[in-house]
Design an enzyme around this catalytic site. Structure first.
Site, PDB file in Angstrom:
ATOM      1  N   CYS A   1       0.814  -1.226   0.000  1.00 24.16           N
ATOM      2  CA  CYS A   1       0.000   0.000   0.000  1.00 24.16           C
ATOM      3  C   CYS A   1       0.847   1.276   0.000  1.00 24.16           C
ATOM      4  CB  CYS A   1      -0.962   0.009   1.179  1.00 24.16           C
ATOM      5  SG  CYS A   1      -2.135  -1.358   1.148  1.00 24.16           S
TER       6      CYS A   1
ATOM      7  N   HIS B   1      -3.170   7.333   2.912  1.00 22.54           N
ATOM      8  CA  HIS B   1      -3.599   6.061   2.327  1.00 22.54           C
ATOM      9  C   HIS B   1      -4.982   5.709   2.877  1.00 22.54           C
ATOM     10  CE1 HIS B   1      -3.958   2.007   1.136  1.00 22.54           C
ATOM     11  NE2 HIS B   1      -3.642   1.483   2.305  1.00 22.54           N
TER      12      HIS B   1
ATOM     13  N   ASN C   1     -10.139   0.185   0.135  1.00 15.53           N
ATOM     14  CA  ASN C   1      -8.676   0.292   0.149  1.00 15.53           C
ATOM     15  C   ASN C   1      -8.149  -0.229  -1.188  1.00 15.53           C
ATOM     16  OD1 ASN C   1      -5.935  -0.106   0.458  1.00 15.53           O
ATOM     17  ND2 ASN C   1      -6.081  -0.885   2.546  1.00 15.53           N
TER      18      ASN C   1
END
Ligand code: COA
Length: 338
Positions: free
Chosen positions: A116, A259, A289
């Protein structure tokens, strides 16, 4: 002459299929109420069968080039850097295929694997190439199809992740103060905690061909609670260290582009940094996500919504498997996202 890397193009793409919490509640022992209150996610997009990461990356890349007024063609960029956890194949990298199908000629092209945090790592690498004079323009893409690695028996991960792609074009400019210049980056890792986020099988440690191989080993796994705590600490500390290094007082940050892992993580991060929560860009409710795609997709959504004023200060920060984390600071160049 010095060269500074400036953001000159931005684009994003989500696959058409929108998956709501209600739809997931028909497949898993979960509910819209649980997903919304624990994560802030209401829906996400998943790629249809046959649609691979490169397909999403190409759409986002095309849009970023359009946003930068760069017709795709040989020489349009000097490098394509693709951050992904879900490459089309274990070998070769996906970036060369993306570059080729975008018609970018014999440009350098490589993948970045930082889960990520991948987009911030890719942005840092591309910025360094420009600063070093090795490239004039770089296409940086974050693209993921997590729907292809989610364990259908794991309700926790299956409700969190979405597919998508975001891309930026960085271009060398002579003026360090120009809007859009990446003013600094901070990167870090802690490999001793690699077990918190992992796909255990399929690599050289647990080969897919061995008799002991667990067929579930090809799925993404995550220890949610520990990851939550690490995410807040690592992004907070990285962002604070970067602000300190470039001399931005925390209250001068106009938009925290974190994020999009969990809306509660974004709120805790803003609190840890001492920023009002309204300064956090949030689009996780619509996309989930999207891992390496998360930050450019959030940035493109904020740009399209018209919430970013030219010259406003952006603090990007991400955390992911590895563990890895990273932050970047830039001012908004006032471009139109495609
Ligand atoms: N629907 C309903 N219940 C669920 C569920 C789901 N989709 N997923 C988990 N649960 C259950 C658990 O089984 C547990 O049940 P129990 O109390 O009977 O054992 C309960 O909900 C609480 O689980 P817990 O893991 O404590 O929840 P949480 O508040 O920590 O939220 C996450 C779970 C995954 C949403 C949260 O930990 C998180 O967001 N972590 C970070 C994820 C992340 O950032 N990942 C990417 C990093 S780059």
């Amino acid at each position: 002459m010095a060269h500074f890397p400036a953001l000159v193009g931005l684009g994003s793409y989500l696959p058409p299929r929108r998956v709501t919490n209600e739809e997931l509640a028909t497949a898993f022992d979960t509910s819209d109420e649980w997903i919304t209150t624990r994560t802030g996610i209401r829906s996400r997009h998943w790629a249809s069968p046959g649609m691979a990461t490169s397909d999403l990356a190409i759409e986002a890349g095309h849009r970023a080039l359009k946003s930068a007024n760069l017709p795709p063609g040989p020489g349009a960029v000097d490098a394509v850097v693709l951050a992904t956890t879900t490459p089309d194949h274990p070998c070769p990298a996906t970036a060369p295929q993306v570059a080729s199908r975008l018609g970018l000629g014999a440009t350098a092209a490589y993948d970045i694997a930082a889960v990520c945090s991948g987009f911030v790592y890719a942005l840092a690498t591309a910025s360094a190439q420009i600063t070093a004079g090795q490239a004039r323009r770089v296409l940086v893409i974050g693209a993921e199809t997590y729907s292809t690695i989610l364990n259908p028996a794991d309700r926790t991960t299956s409700v969190i992740f979405g597919d998508g792609a975001g891309a930026v074009v960085l271009s060398a400019v002579p003026d360090a103060d120009a809007p859009g210049v990446v003013l600094g980056v901070d990167l870090g890792s802690d490999g001793s905690r690699q077990d918190l986020i992992t796909i255990p099988g399929g690599g050289s440690r647990e080969r897919a061909s061995t008799a002991e191989h667990d067929p579930n080993g090809r799925y993404f796994t995550m220890q949610g609670k520990k990851v939550f705590a690490e995410a807040v600490t690592r992004m907070g500390d990285s962002a604070a260290a970067l602000l300190d290094r470039i001399g931005w007082p925390v209250e001068s940050v106009d938009h925290l582009v974190g994020h999009q892992a969990n809306v509660r993580i974004l709120k805790a991060l803003a609190q840890r940094l001492g920023l009002p929560q309204e300064r956090a860009v949030v689009n996780i409710d619509r996309v989930g996500n999207t891992s390496a795609a998360s930050i450019p997709v959030a940035l493109a959504d904020a740009a399209t919504a018209g919430t970013l004023a030219t010259g406003s200060r952006l603090l990007l920060t991400a955390f992911g498997g590895g563990l890895t984390w990273g932050s970047a600071a830039l001012t908004w160049p006032g471009l139109t996202a495609a």
